[in-house]
Scaffold this active site. Sequence first.
Site, mmCIF file in Angstrom:
data_model
loop_
_atom_site.group_PDB
_atom_site.id
_atom_site.type_symbol
_atom_site.label_atom_id
_atom_site.label_comp_id
_atom_site.label_asym_id
_atom_site.label_seq_id
_atom_site.Cartn_x
_atom_site.Cartn_y
_atom_site.Cartn_z
ATOM 1 C CG HIS A 116 -0.366 -0.454 2.516
ATOM 2 N ND1 HIS A 116 0.196 0.634 3.309
ATOM 3 C CD2 HIS A 116 -0.178 -1.496 2.998
ATOM 4 C CE1 HIS A 116 0.711 0.071 4.426
ATOM 5 N NE2 HIS A 116 0.258 -1.298 4.429
ATOM 6 C CG HIS B 174 3.234 0.666 12.215
ATOM 7 N ND1 HIS B 174 3.001 -0.115 10.869
ATOM 8 C CD2 HIS B 174 3.740 -0.188 13.087
ATOM 9 C CE1 HIS B 174 3.020 -1.306 11.346
ATOM 10 N NE2 HIS B 174 3.451 -1.570 12.368
#
Length: 687
Positions: free
Chosen positions: A514, A521
Amino acid sequence: MTFEARHIQQQPIPSGLARLRDSTTIRTTAATLAEKRAHVETRANGEENDYEFTFPAQFTKGLPHNGFGAVDPRAYRIFVNAINTVQSGPFARFDVPLGPNSKEIEGVSRPQGYTDDPNSLDRFETQIKKDGSTPPVRSWESPRAGHVYDLQGPDSGAVGLEPAPRLGSDELTAEMAEGYAMSLLRDVPFTEITKGSPELGPAGQSPKQMIEVLNALPWFDRTSTVRTSFSDFTGRPFALTDAEARRRQARFVGYEAKLSGQSLFRGSTCGAKSRGYVSQFLLVGSKGSHLKGQVSLGAQSVSQKVQGHAPGLDYMCDWNSWLDVQNGADMRKVQTADQSPRFVTTPRDLASYVRIDALYQAYLTAALILQSYDADYDDGFPSGGDDGATRASFATFGDPHLLAVMTEVSSRALKAVRRQKFCYHRRCRPERVGGLLTLAANAQAGRFGAKTAEALRQMHLNLDAIGLTEAVARHNADQIAVEAQPLTGLGNPDAWMKRNLLLPMAYAEGSPMHPSYGSGHATVAGACVTVLKAFFQMFKGTDSWSRKTLADIGMPSLAEPSADGKRLVKAGDAATLTLEGELDKLAANISMGRNMAGVHFYSDYYDSLRLGERVAVGILQEQMLTYPEATSMRFHSFDGDEIEIHSEGNSPLYTSRDVTVQVNGRTEYDAWLKRHVSGAPGDPMMY
């Protein structure tokens, strides 16, 4: 309303239809609140259409590329349309060309001027060593998650990110330099990095050298307010945008003139730069197991030690394996954890942690540690303060409530950033820029068009001028020769490749499937740490904004890993670090760990952290509507703002609810929501 002791109120007030009406009113009020909340209009940086339809700065991983890494433009158009157009039906397909042998694309015309390259591929170049078989092809990860709606908190379409730094800019050059420097210091202990040590690490570079190299770049000249390179190459002295200035300023400690060991790779918050690099919440254990690093999880115990990857072994350092990964080769099972468990000691350890961590793992661990110390919850909770003597928190404002909310915000943050990644920005990963710079260093960047070639030439010249390219090329040559490399077929094209500036990766598979901007995160880190700061009491008094220290919650000392990382040792007085600062540092550690692996840029982390923070505040604000009594939460934002979320609760007749978010004691919530996106309509773009 009061009752005499002899009276029994047998049903709650309200109940039955009255309760149903109230419930409906609350849901309607939440929807109205969300509608009135400031919305951010996302805008990408324009590169998708600027570079002669070769898409050099876009995420094309998994699509078919030719031998020079140029994507088939028809495949890229199909990819974008599959992401953003309406799909329906019980078995809607994401029908996009995948892998190196999917070049034949019917029904889509090539852009004018595009020609096939004789070096087109129809296979992978490298093979898995064990059996000689070619690797499987990876799939894109939730490419349409940005179309999913949520019933709580800001809709993913209402939040956004700043336009990403462009190819050829000073900022992107600096971000790539940081990525290269991180890779060269991947096996150097954080204690040595923080000291700015002159000792050479395993890759032949020292923290001191890397600090000097980065400080030689124009971007890290804090006295400058203009760019020295531009994507339009007019040479005009454009001023830094507000967003650029904020991102650059955030890297430094206080008023230091240049990067130092204390600011190198540290993140963008004050707490992230205090004392040791690694947050105490990634090291210590629960109360009673402080230096053992054992965290109590109910009747079980979890170690803070990490089973990491072998030191001295990087990946995608040759063109063949780099190109295979761009074409979607799934190398994840090639690499396994092969180092005995130890506490996070080096950037490689941190990169190993964030390769396979559960979505909110680090923040769950932090919450469990704080709960083991019976750390106070916010004194604005109904069951806190004087009321705490007769009613304790549990289902509401207690341990289960906190853990549930933290998981809630992590899921919503992830969907919000997926919308940014796939639906708008589609920014390429650092590994792709390393490939583009390799082309530039070998006079091949013109294959992506003249404008791309000029942008890359500027970046290459700046990196070459500071001496970084030589160190990277040498390291890559050494890595190809390492016997432990698990792949066969490694190598570079003899015909044109004389200089190798590929970004050494910590993971065999490189980045996830992606786009780079924003960082999942970092967005989750921003959301979860915001919830931790909102739930736990961060301050020393009810009316004070003076931060609690770790000693104030009962932590006996600071800890750091021993030289071999096998045990924890005392590292100073717990009163020297604040609780809020170490939570901010935790968010930085997890986010920057992805940068250390080579899969993200600094701007991915910086902007996404603040995106996650705003998602969490919106959810906490709406949840305030559901509490029948006056409730408040206080904490500092990642930028140091004083944030207070407050509800008056219900009147005796259950007719009114007043929920406010105040920033620095004033009602400027909407301005705060939009502050991190200065590229919103109306803000000048100086490219």
